[in-house]
Each structure stands twice: as structure tokens, then as C-alpha cells.
Motif scaffolding. Structure first.
Motif, PDB file in Angstrom:
ATOM      1  N   ARG A  92     -18.569  24.311  53.979  1.00  0.00           N
ATOM      2  CA  ARG A  92     -18.143  23.623  55.190  1.00  0.00           C
ATOM      3  C   ARG A  92     -18.831  22.264  55.256  1.00  0.00           C
ATOM      4  O   ARG A  92     -20.063  22.178  55.101  1.00  0.00           O
ATOM      5  N   ASN A  93     -18.048  21.244  55.488  1.00  0.00           N
ATOM      6  CA  ASN A  93     -18.551  19.872  55.566  1.00  0.00           C
ATOM      7  C   ASN A  93     -18.432  19.398  57.009  1.00  0.00           C
ATOM      8  O   ASN A  93     -17.327  19.255  57.543  1.00  0.00           O
ATOM      9  N   GLY A  94     -19.578  19.154  57.630  1.00  0.00           N
ATOM     10  CA  GLY A  94     -19.583  18.683  59.008  1.00  0.00           C
ATOM     11  C   GLY A  94     -19.660  17.189  59.141  1.00  0.00           C
ATOM     12  O   GLY A  94     -19.749  16.672  60.267  1.00  0.00           O
ATOM     13  N   GLY A  95     -19.614  16.455  58.038  1.00  0.00           N
ATOM     14  CA  GLY A  95     -19.732  15.008  58.089  1.00  0.00           C
ATOM     15  C   GLY A  95     -18.387  14.318  58.077  1.00  0.00           C
ATOM     16  O   GLY A  95     -17.324  14.933  57.935  1.00  0.00           O
ATOM     17  N   ASP A  96     -18.438  13.005  58.196  1.00  0.00           N
ATOM     18  CA  ASP A  96     -17.230  12.182  58.210  1.00  0.00           C
ATOM     19  C   ASP A  96     -16.816  11.736  56.818  1.00  0.00           C
ATOM     20  O   ASP A  96     -15.849  10.981  56.686  1.00  0.00           O
ATOM     21  N   LEU A  97     -17.533  12.158  55.794  1.00  0.00           N
ATOM     22  CA  LEU A  97     -17.242  11.718  54.432  1.00  0.00           C
ATOM     23  C   LEU A  97     -17.006  12.924  53.538  1.00  0.00           C
ATOM     24  O   LEU A  97     -17.612  13.982  53.727  1.00  0.00           O
ATOM     25  N   ALA A  98     -16.102  12.769  52.595  1.00  0.00           N
ATOM     26  CA  ALA A  98     -15.875  13.836  51.620  1.00  0.00           C
ATOM     27  C   ALA A  98     -17.123  14.041  50.768  1.00  0.00           C
ATOM     28  O   ALA A  98     -17.895  13.101  50.545  1.00  0.00           O
ATOM     29  N   ALA A  99     -17.327  15.252  50.310  1.00  0.00           N
ATOM     30  CA  ALA A  99     -18.553  15.602  49.573  1.00  0.00           C
ATOM     31  C   ALA A  99     -18.196  16.227  48.234  1.00  0.00           C
ATOM     32  O   ALA A  99     -17.520  17.260  48.179  1.00  0.00           O
ATOM     33  N   ARG A 100     -18.629  15.577  47.175  1.00  0.00           N
ATOM     34  CA  ARG A 100     -18.514  16.133  45.827  1.00  0.00           C
ATOM     35  C   ARG A 100     -19.720  17.041  45.595  1.00  0.00           C
ATOM     36  O   ARG A 100     -20.868  16.595  45.626  1.00  0.00           O
ATOM     37  N   THR A 101     -19.470  18.339  45.367  1.00  0.00           N
ATOM     38  CA  THR A 101     -20.545  19.323  45.316  1.00  0.00           C
ATOM     39  C   THR A 101     -20.463  20.120  44.028  1.00  0.00           C
ATOM     40  O   THR A 101     -19.374  20.463  43.561  1.00  0.00           O
ATOM     41  N   LEU A 102     -21.622  20.397  43.454  1.00  0.00           N
ATOM     42  CA  LEU A 102     -21.746  21.310  42.323  1.00  0.00           C
ATOM     43  C   LEU A 102     -22.390  22.598  42.816  1.00  0.00           C
ATOM     44  O   LEU A 102     -23.376  22.559  43.558  1.00  0.00           O
ATOM     45  N   VAL A 103     -21.837  23.711  42.407  1.00  0.00           N
ATOM     46  CA  VAL A 103     -22.402  25.014  42.742  1.00  0.00           C
ATOM     47  C   VAL A 103     -23.045  25.586  41.488  1.00  0.00           C
ATOM     48  O   VAL A 103     -22.376  25.756  40.462  1.00  0.00           O
ATOM     49  N   LYS A 104     -24.333  25.851  41.575  1.00  0.00           N
ATOM     50  CA  LYS A 104     -25.036  26.479  40.461  1.00  0.00           C
ATOM     51  C   LYS A 104     -24.853  27.982  40.592  1.00  0.00           C
ATOM     52  O   LYS A 104     -25.525  28.652  41.369  1.00  0.00           O
ATOM     53  N   HIS A 105     -23.923  28.495  39.810  1.00  0.00           N
ATOM     54  CA  HIS A 105     -23.564  29.907  39.909  1.00  0.00           C
ATOM     55  C   HIS A 105     -24.346  30.710  38.876  1.00  0.00           C
ATOM     56  O   HIS A 105     -24.258  30.433  37.672  1.00  0.00           O
ATOM     57  N   PRO A 106     -25.127  31.711  39.305  1.00  0.00           N
ATOM     58  CA  PRO A 106     -25.841  32.552  38.324  1.00  0.00           C
ATOM     59  C   PRO A 106     -24.858  33.436  37.581  1.00  0.00           C
ATOM     60  O   PRO A 106     -24.139  34.239  38.177  1.00  0.00           O
ATOM     61  N   ASP A 125     -14.640  19.851  45.571  1.00  0.00           N
ATOM     62  CA  ASP A 125     -14.526  18.707  46.473  1.00  0.00           C
ATOM     63  C   ASP A 125     -14.237  19.222  47.878  1.00  0.00           C
ATOM     64  O   ASP A 125     -13.248  19.947  48.098  1.00  0.00           O
ATOM     65  N   VAL A 126     -15.093  18.840  48.810  1.00  0.00           N
ATOM     66  CA  VAL A 126     -14.966  19.304  50.192  1.00  0.00           C
ATOM     67  C   VAL A 126     -14.500  18.136  51.051  1.00  0.00           C
ATOM     68  O   VAL A 126     -15.158  17.084  51.081  1.00  0.00           O
ATOM     69  N   PRO A 127     -13.372  18.266  51.764  1.00  0.00           N
ATOM     70  CA  PRO A 127     -12.903  17.162  52.594  1.00  0.00           C
ATOM     71  C   PRO A 127     -13.797  16.947  53.812  1.00  0.00           C
ATOM     72  O   PRO A 127     -14.583  17.815  54.196  1.00  0.00           O
ATOM     73  N   ARG A 128     -13.679  15.788  54.406  1.00  0.00           N
ATOM     74  CA  ARG A 128     -14.460  15.461  55.603  1.00  0.00           C
ATOM     75  C   ARG A 128     -14.095  16.419  56.735  1.00  0.00           C
ATOM     76  O   ARG A 128     -12.924  16.716  56.982  1.00  0.00           O
ATOM     77  N   ARG A 129     -15.132  16.917  57.396  1.00  0.00           N
ATOM     78  CA  ARG A 129     -14.974  17.850  58.512  1.00  0.00           C
ATOM     79  C   ARG A 129     -13.994  18.980  58.173  1.00  0.00           C
ATOM     80  O   ARG A 129     -13.146  19.351  58.974  1.00  0.00           O
TER      81      ARG A 129
END
Length: 693
Positions: free
Chosen positions: A496-510, A538-542
Motif C-alpha cells: 500500500r502506497n500512501g504517498g502522492d508518488l508512484a513507488a518502485r519497490t523490490l521485495v526480498k523474498h526468502p 510498481d505501486v501507484p500513488r495512493r
């Protein structure tokens, strides 16, 4: 001045001189006429020192600290650039005679009373013993020699320190820049921190730093080593027991064995090759820097730090370097913005990077001065590298909040020619200091992700589901069918992205042991060595995005030919273009028979179930009729129950006849099907089709 005042002043002067003498530290190795010219520092606590000079004498005397003599003798190498040869090297041998030098009587002389300095007498004596110098003498052949002497001695490890400036997206002079949206380039600087604790000043030495730790051990060649020997005593000759005899049967005399061939002498390397190897191991002073760096002597350039320009009219900013915009006009600079580390203008001042014997060596192209008991920083590299500032969800037990929030990370690729050793890194972006992290050893071409802050504007929820899916033929032999299935684990990350900007995220999956990733998202990095995978999302803004990590593990089970899983596996094999033609033909014939056998079995089973239900119903009807047998008022109910019982009996007769016919058909088809399947032999399964990431 009175006498006791003069005596007090003299005592104070002597006390001060003794303190100064105690603070002075003798050099580890000293040799008159041989100046220190080169130092190569490793990451294992040792360094290679090289001295050179013209000697006009028949011997050279080295003064070596007592605890350094063993290492000095074990690694001493002498190369003669000109002149005569070295004959021998002599040194004293440490022998424990049980005497204590501190208890020896002092030489006669004037008595001066001085207050003892604070401290332990034993510690002072130990320090005095450590500072003792032993003499190692090289006897030379002749008078004039051009000597290069190399040896290894203990020294503090050099430590790296990095700076990474992230390049921000946006036009030069833009009023605002997205602090979380970054370009794909970053400016990387690597510095090496060197400490000199050798007891002498390093003046104008050629300095090299090696990113590696070759095997080095402490040697004790200066100490006498006498191994224990067995003790033999004469106790006479007594036979304690009667020995048993050995019997050999008579045989013909064997032919004598041929004499062994003459032994070949061990090959001796030509003298030219030996000298070439020595020349490679210990470079002469001339040509070392020029051959490796292209710059014989260059001083470290200095430049005023340039400030980052924000806002202002278009064109106010200067050229862009390393992802940062520099302004030539001080008035156009934002005085409130922090300054990013800037790249050097003179790139020849950077260290030359070379790979040698699997290790990375940085050769500083200019002479370096490092006084004793001091440290210096040298710039090893400054380079544009692929890099970006993104987010990484990697729960860490030391950071409890990281179980639900990702880190802000600097991600960059080492596209230099050498290894980056483990060390701290400072991250800058948009003229601001973002944080610090730790870079683990990074080989050339590798990519690292360095966390430097926690981002609470993103939240992550995790859930897991497991199931068995698919069916593939694994083995057919002796009429038995074995299939492969996938045990599937779905790990779902809801970001969940609570910001006004899109967030490129990496998930370190065991990663689960023994599993494979199925249809991973594009850009997934499956790191087998660390047991984890970096999966992008990629998580969209809000908004919210869900990442489904699909891991599968094969397992086998033996099943019935008539089961639905068997039908799924065989149908998939018949449709696979990689299937064996002979096996596919045999399976096709068997499946034609199965196509008749399976419906017959299904019909029989259905009729048998109906038969059991009607039999139970008939039994209940008979009981009800017995219950109302003498009740004259239940004639209508009796007629209804009798009619229902007659219909059930008639249907039971039909079912019985049909089941008999079906049993005959089933038995016939089962025999044919068993014969066909017994002829099939498949030992190697088809490889499962992997979904491309």
C-alpha cells in the motif's frame, strides 16, 4: 637561585626528556642507504615494503624490531639491478637463558634522583623489550651495488569508504524535483584510508592498495627450533614370549626382476626464467607507475566544491556532472541546498585498477607522503555507474518496523574493473545527505542494494497459500503409472502506497528450499547463493499493488490408471510434441479401451449405488407394512406402501440384470487395458515447461 631549586629544575628537565624518549617509537625496519620507495597494503594486516639504494660497501645492516625479525626473514627478497651479488644474510638467534636484563646492575655513573613516571614497571620493561632492534646483516660480493630489497611486515589494514550521488530526473533549474524518482545513473566515489604505524615517515612512496587477503602467517625463523627426539636406553636382551614360525611352500624360483630405469634428474628452470619471475614479483622503481597508470607523478587535484542549483531562470545552471547540476554563477546557487560530492576534473589522478592473481590492486599514480602515526585518504575511483534510488522490502530482526515497511535503498552496479571491498557508503541526492549504509564485497559487474533509511509511507502485508497442481507422466513400467505434480506455494505481498508518488519497490523474498520460481515478474533476480529473490513491483500513488510469488516443487506419486489425474497426465503427454512416438501410440490404443471401460465402470458404480438405496428403501417399506398389518383403518396406506414396494422390486430386477451385463463388459475391457498398459515402458519423464520471466 638556590641549590635545591637548581636540582629540582634539572630533575624536571630529565623527566621531560625521558617522557619524550618514551613517546618516540623506533621504526620496524631501518637500513641506512636504502630508502623506502614502495608500499603495497593488503586487507589481512600485512604490507609489502620495498627499499632501494646504491650501496658502496661490502655489507648492509638492517635494524629490525625484535618481534618483526621472523616475518622479515621469511619474506626477505633481494634483487640486484646492478653490481655484484649477495653472499649471505646473518642474524642473531633468540635464546632463553633464564636471565632478566632488567635485573642487571647499572653501569657506574653520576647518581640523579628523578621521580618515576606513573605506570607499571612491568609494562615499561615489556615496551622496552619490544622496541629493541636486532641486526640482520647482508654480506655482499664486491663494493658497489644497486639493491632493491622487499619484505612483508605487519601493518593496519586499509579501509574503503564510498560516496554515492544519485542523479535526479528533471530539467536543469527545475523549481522542484521528485525526491523519490531517480534516474538510472549515479556518481560513485571510492576512497582508501591508510594508516602508518611503522615507526618511520613514508615520504614520496609509491602506494598500492590491494582488495584481497593473501595467506600470510607469523614466522619464527629467528628462534632456535630443536625438535624432541626419542630416548633409547640399553635394557639388555630378553625374549618375553615365544614367537610363532612362518612356513613357505616350495615353488620354482622366480625370474629376477629387471633393474629399475635410471632416475631422471629434476628439471631445472633456466636462469633467465628465474630472473624474469623475480623481476615480475618485485618491480623496479622505474616504469611501475608509468606502465600501470600512464602518469608517472601527478599531484592530487584540488577544486572548490560546486553547489547544486535549484530554481532560477532557464539557462542559469551550468553543465551537469554525475547527475548533479552545477552553476558557475554563485548568485544562481541555492545557499540552503547541501553540496553533493563532485567528481575530480583531473581523471589522471585516479588510481589505476589492475587484476593480479585474482585480486584487485589500486595503484596511486602520484607519490604519497604519510608521516608516522598518521592516516591519509586517497581517491581510488570516481565513475558514473548504473544506479537508482528505490525501495526494498526486506524484514530485518534488528529493525522491528521493517516487517511491515520497506527500506529506502541505493541500488547500483559495479561496472569498474576491480572488486569493491566491504565498507561504509554515504548516499546523496538532490543536494541532500540521505543516509549511510554498508557495502558488502562487490565483484565487477555485480549489483548491490544498500539500505540507508526506513520508508513509513509504504506498508506491506504478507499472506501464504499452498496447493497441489498439475499432472505429468513421470514413469510407466510393469503396468504401473507414476506422475509428477507441483506443490505450489503462493506468497502474496500487498503493498500500500500512501504517498502522492508512484513507488518502485523490490521485495526480498526468502526462497523455499528445493523450489523453483514459476512465471516470475520481469526483472526478477533469483540469487541462489543468498537463498533469496529480488522481485520488483510498481505501486501507484495512493494505491495498492499485489505481488504473487509462485514457487513450485516437484513430487511424485503412483496413481490408478482410471483416475482423473491419470487422464490429465496422459492427455497432456499426447498433446506434447516432445512425446515419444511409440509410447504415444501405445497410450492412444490403451486410452481407446479406457474410453469404453471408464463409462462402463461409472454406470456400474451408479447402478450399484442406486441398488443399495432401493434395497434400503424396500426394507423400510416391508417394516412399515408389518407395523400396519392388523390396522383395519390403514387400508389406503397399505395399498400405497405395497405399490411402492412393487416398483422398487421391479427396478431392482432391472438393475441386477444391467449390472451383470456391465460386469462382463468391464472384465473384458480390463483385461484388454491391462495387456496394453503392461507393454508400455517410459522411464524418462518430459522436462516441465518453464514459464519465462
Amino acid at each position: 637561585m638556590r641549590r635545591y631549586d637548581v636540582a629540582r629544575a634539572g630533575s624536571g628537565l630529565l623527566f621531560a626528556l625521558s617522557l619524550l624518549a618514551g613517546c618516540a617509537r623506533v621504526p620496524d625496519v631501518d637500513a641506512s642507504g636504502l630508502a623506502l620507495r614502495r608500499v603495497v597494503i593488503y586487507r589481512n594486516g600485512v604490507a609489502y615494503f620495498e627499499r632501494r639504494g646504491i650501496i658502496d660497501a661490502d655489507q648492509v645492516t638492517f635494524r629490525v624490531r625484535k618481534e618483526k625479525v621472523g616475518d622479515f626473514l621469511a619474506t626477505l627478497a633481494v634483487i640486484e639491478a646492478g653490481g655484484s651479488s649477495v653472499r649471505s644474510a646473518s642474524f642473531p638467534v633468540e635464546v632463553d637463558d633464564g636471565s632478566d636484563e632488567d635485573d642487571a646492575p647499572a653501569a657506574p655513573g653520576p647518581e640523579v634522583t628523578v621521580a618515576p613516571p606513573p605506570g607499571d614497571k612491568g609494562a615499561t620493561a615489556a615496551k622496552k623489550k619490544r622496541d629493541e632492534l636486532e641486526k640482520v646483516k647482508l654480506t655482499l660480493d664486491g663494493r658497489e651495488h644497486d639493491l632493491v630489497v622487499g619484505y612483508v611486515a605487519e601493518t593496519p589494514v586499509w579501509r574503503p569508504s564510498y560516496r554515492l550521488v544519485m542523479g535526479a530526473i528533471g530539467a536543469p533549474g527545475a523549481a522542484s524535483v521528485d525526491p523519490r524518482a531517480t534516474s538510472k545513473q549515479a556518481h560513485l566515489q571510492a576512497w582508501g584510508i591508510v594508516q602508518n604505524l611503522s615507526g618511520e615517515d613514508w615520504n614520496g612512496v609509491k602506494l598500492s592498495l590491494v582488495a584481497g587477503a593473501p595467506l600470510a602467517f607469523q614466522a619464527t625463523l629467528d628462534r632456535a627450533a630443536i625438535p624432541p627426539r626419542p630416548i633409547v636406553s640399553d635394557q639388555g636382551e630378553v625374549i618375553a614370549s615365544v614367537p610363532t614360525s612362518e612356513t613357505t611352500l616350495a615353488t620354482e624360483a622366480a625370474q629376477p626382476a629387471p633393474p629399475p630405469p635410471p632416475s631422471m634428474p629434476a628439471p631445472v628452470a633456466p636462469q633467465a626464467e628465474v630472473e624474469a619471475a623475480h623481476e615480475y614479483a618485485f618491480d623496479a622503481e622505474e616504469g611501475v607507475a608509468a606502465g600501470r597508470t600512464g602518469a608517472a607523478t601527478a599531484k592530487m587535484p584540488t577544486r572548490p566544491a560546486a553547489k547544486r542549483a535549484y530554481g532560477g531562470a532557464p539557462g542559469a545552471a551550468g553543465p551537469q556532472r554525475g547527475g548533479a547540476v552545477f552553476a558557475d554563477d554563485p548568485a544562481a546557487m541555492d545557499s540552503k541546498a547541501m553540496m553533493n560530492p563532485s567528481p575530480p576534473r583531473n581523471m589522471s589522478a585516479l588510481a589505476a585498477v589492475a587484476m593480479e592473481a585474482g585480486t584487485t590492486r589500486y595503484d596511486i599514480p602520484f607519490p604519497v607522503d604519510i608521516p608516522d602515526r598518521s592516516a591519509t585518504m586517497v581517491l581510488l575511483l570516481a565513475k558514473q555507474v548504473p544506479g537508482e534510488s528505490i525501495f526494498l522490502f526486506a524484514p530485518d530482526g534488528g529493525v522491528p518496523a521493517s516487517s511491515s515497511h520497506p527500506f529506502r535503498v541505493a541500488r547500483f552496479t559495479n561496472d569498474t574493473k576491480g572488486l569493491l571491498e566491504r565498507g561504509p557508503i554515504a548516499v546523496f541526492e538532490n543536494g541532500s545527505f540521505l543516509g549511510q549504509g554498508m557495502v558488502e564485497p562487490l565483484p565487477p559487474g555485480a549489483t548491490t542494494t544498500v539500505p540507508f533509511a526506513l520508508e513509513r509511507g509504504l506498508a506491506v502485508d504478507t499472506a501464504r497459500e499452498e496447493s497441489a497442481e498439475g499432472a505429468r507422466i513421470a514413469k510407466i513400467e510393469g503396468g504401473a503409472l507414476e506422475i509428477e505434480r507441483d506443490w505450489v506455494t503462493h506468497t502474496k505481498y500487498a503493498v500500500r502506497n500512501g504517498g502522492d508518488l508512484a513507488a518502485r519497490t523490490l521485495v526480498k523474498h526468502p526462497r523455499l528450499h528445493g523450489t523453483r520460481l514459476h512465471a516470475p515478474p520481469k526483472g526478477t533476480e533469483d540469487n541462489v547463493g543468498t537463498g533469496s529473490a529480488l522481485v520488483p513491483i510498481d505501486v501507484p500513488r495512493r494505491g495498492t499493488a499485489v505481488l504473487d510469488v509462485d514457487e513450485r516443487r516437484l513430487f511424485r506419486q503412483q496413481i490408478d490408471w482410471l483416475s482423473q489425474l491419470a487422464d490429465d497426465a496422459v492427455q497432456a503427454y499426447l498433446k506434447d510434441p516432445r512425446a515419444d512416438a511409440t509410447v504415444a501410440k501405445q497410450l492412444g490404443h490403451a486410452w481407446d479401451v479406457r474410453g469404453k471401460l471408464r463409462p462402463a465402470i461409472d454406470e456400474r458404480d451408479k447402478l450399484i449405488a442406486e441398488q443399495e438405496r432401493l434395497q434400503q428403501q424396500s426394507h423400510e417399506l416391508r417394516q412399515n407394512l408389518r407395523a400396519i398389518e392388523k390396522n383395519r383403518t390403514a387400508d389406503e396406506l397399505r395399498r400405497d406402501l405395497t405399490d411402492r414396494l412393487a416398483k422398487a422390486s421391479a427396478r431392482l430386477d432391472e438393475i441386477t440384470k444391467r449390472v451383470i451385463v456391465l460386469e462382463m463388459q468391464i472384465n473384458e475391457q480390463q483385461i484388454r487395458f491391462r495387456d496394453l498398459t503392461n507393454e508400455i515402458k517410459l522411464l524418462a519423464p518430459l522436462a516441465p515447461v518453464r514459464a519465462a520471466p
